[in-house]
Design a protein around this motif. Structure first.
Motif, PDB file in Angstrom:
ATOM      1  N   HIS A 107      18.596 -12.196 -30.603  1.00  0.00           N
ATOM      2  CA  HIS A 107      17.963 -13.504 -30.844  1.00  0.00           C
ATOM      3  C   HIS A 107      16.571 -13.341 -31.470  1.00  0.00           C
ATOM      4  O   HIS A 107      15.910 -12.325 -31.304  1.00  0.00           O
ATOM      5  CB  HIS A 107      17.803 -14.261 -29.523  1.00  0.00           C
ATOM      6  N   VAL A 116       7.526 -15.704 -26.499  1.00  0.00           N
ATOM      7  CA  VAL A 116       8.954 -15.610 -26.163  1.00  0.00           C
ATOM      8  C   VAL A 116       9.153 -15.771 -24.662  1.00  0.00           C
ATOM      9  O   VAL A 116      10.043 -16.507 -24.210  1.00  0.00           O
ATOM     10  CB  VAL A 116       9.532 -14.258 -26.646  1.00  0.00           C
ATOM     11  N   LYS A 117       8.314 -15.101 -23.877  1.00  0.00           N
ATOM     12  CA  LYS A 117       8.408 -15.206 -22.414  1.00  0.00           C
ATOM     13  C   LYS A 117       8.175 -16.643 -21.960  1.00  0.00           C
ATOM     14  O   LYS A 117       8.876 -17.144 -21.065  1.00  0.00           O
ATOM     15  CB  LYS A 117       7.392 -14.270 -21.761  1.00  0.00           C
ATOM     16  N   LYS A 174      13.775 -22.305 -20.808  1.00  0.00           N
ATOM     17  CA  LYS A 174      15.079 -21.652 -20.576  1.00  0.00           C
ATOM     18  C   LYS A 174      15.863 -21.493 -21.886  1.00  0.00           C
ATOM     19  O   LYS A 174      17.073 -21.674 -21.929  1.00  0.00           O
ATOM     20  CB  LYS A 174      15.916 -22.441 -19.564  1.00  0.00           C
ATOM     21  N   GLN A 226      16.115  -7.872 -30.282  1.00  0.00           N
ATOM     22  CA  GLN A 226      15.635  -9.248 -30.338  1.00  0.00           C
ATOM     23  C   GLN A 226      14.191  -9.304 -30.836  1.00  0.00           C
ATOM     24  O   GLN A 226      13.410  -8.386 -30.617  1.00  0.00           O
ATOM     25  CB  GLN A 226      15.736  -9.881 -28.953  1.00  0.00           C
ATOM     26  N   HIS A 227      13.879 -10.396 -31.549  1.00  0.00           N
ATOM     27  CA  HIS A 227      12.510 -10.712 -31.955  1.00  0.00           C
ATOM     28  C   HIS A 227      11.916  -9.658 -32.896  1.00  0.00           C
ATOM     29  O   HIS A 227      10.719  -9.382 -32.862  1.00  0.00           O
ATOM     30  CB  HIS A 227      11.621 -10.931 -30.728  1.00  0.00           C
ATOM     31  N   ASN A 246      11.273 -18.623 -22.658  1.00  0.00           N
ATOM     32  CA  ASN A 246      12.314 -18.237 -21.702  1.00  0.00           C
ATOM     33  C   ASN A 246      12.102 -18.899 -20.350  1.00  0.00           C
ATOM     34  O   ASN A 246      13.050 -19.407 -19.732  1.00  0.00           O
ATOM     35  CB  ASN A 246      12.340 -16.720 -21.513  1.00  0.00           C
ATOM     36  N   GLU A 247      10.845 -18.896 -19.896  1.00  0.00           N
ATOM     37  CA  GLU A 247      10.560 -19.365 -18.546  1.00  0.00           C
ATOM     38  C   GLU A 247      10.404 -20.888 -18.456  1.00  0.00           C
ATOM     39  O   GLU A 247      10.939 -21.512 -17.540  1.00  0.00           O
ATOM     40  CB  GLU A 247       9.297 -18.683 -18.014  1.00  0.00           C
ATOM     41  N   GLN A 259      16.212 -19.138 -25.785  1.00  0.00           N
ATOM     42  CA  GLN A 259      15.870 -18.009 -26.635  1.00  0.00           C
ATOM     43  C   GLN A 259      15.606 -18.540 -28.039  1.00  0.00           C
ATOM     44  O   GLN A 259      16.330 -19.424 -28.511  1.00  0.00           O
ATOM     45  CB  GLN A 259      17.025 -17.015 -26.683  1.00  0.00           C
TER      46      GLN A 259
END
Length: 211
Positions: A110, A81-82, A89, A128-129, A85-86, A91
């Protein structure tokens, strides 16, 4: 959902996620999995394309496709997930089975996996998740943090609070108003009548701390 989905992970809940997206007429573009022996194979005619960290596939996520993280292991799920995101960009999207019953007053974040016949009640707040297996019931005004996993047939009663990363096994009952701490673990079939602290493991009826 207009875009196809790429599923990160090809084992565990991945095949169920594929079924969910198919049941909602959402096209799955392919799977990404770190196990190289799976690359080039198919799951119900959908290909395992390559590694989740392969930029050649990751670049498809965002403009051309959505992503869903179908990984049971919380640590690796958080990592993926990270990364999304990174690097992209984005979710991950929710995977919600078309037989799930979700109140219009519930709040859902999300990237959640919500399997068949799950019930989420009025005023419930879902982070989330999270992963909700078949037939789990989240009653009204219950609050669940991010990365919580709830086993099949478990009942989380009204106004229960479940903090981030907690694992609730199959067939568990948590009575109203109880708090389940961060990263706590509840053994299958347990009946929880008192609050559980962070990182504690409990089991039984009534549930007792496992040392």
């Amino acid at each position: 959902m207009d875009k196809p989905v790429i599923i990160l992970g090809a084992t565990g809940i991945a095949q169920s996620a594929l079924e969910i997206f198919n049941s909602n007429q959402v096209m799955v573009y392919g799977f990404l999995d770190e196990d190289e022996s799976m690359h080039g194979t198919e799951i119900n005619t959908v290909s395992v394309l390559g590694n989740p960290e392969d930029d050649g596939f990751l670049k498809l996520i965002g403009k051309k496709s959505e992503a869903f993280v179908a990984v049971d292991d919380v640590k690796y799920r958080k990592y993926l997930v990270k990364m999304l995101n990174e690097k992209r960009k984005v979710q991950p999207v929710n995977a919600i089975h078309n037989t799930a019953n979700i109140s219009t007053d519930a709040v859902i974040g999300h990237g959640n996996f919500i399997n068949a016949r799950v019930v989420i009640g009025t005023g419930a707040e879902i982070g989330q998740h999270c992963i909700f297996h078949t037939g789990a019931i989240i009653d009204y005004k219950a609050k669940l943090g991010d990365f919580v996993q709830v086993g099949a047939g478990s009942v989380i009663n009204s106004e229960v609070t479940v903090e981030e990363g907690a694992f609730i096994g199959s067939g568990v009952t948590i009575v109203s108003g109880v708090k389940i701490g961060k990263n706590a673990r509840i053994g299958a079939g347990s009946v929880v009548i008192a609050s559980v602290g962070d990182n504690e493991t409990v089991f039984g009826n009534p549930a007792q701390k496992v040392k």
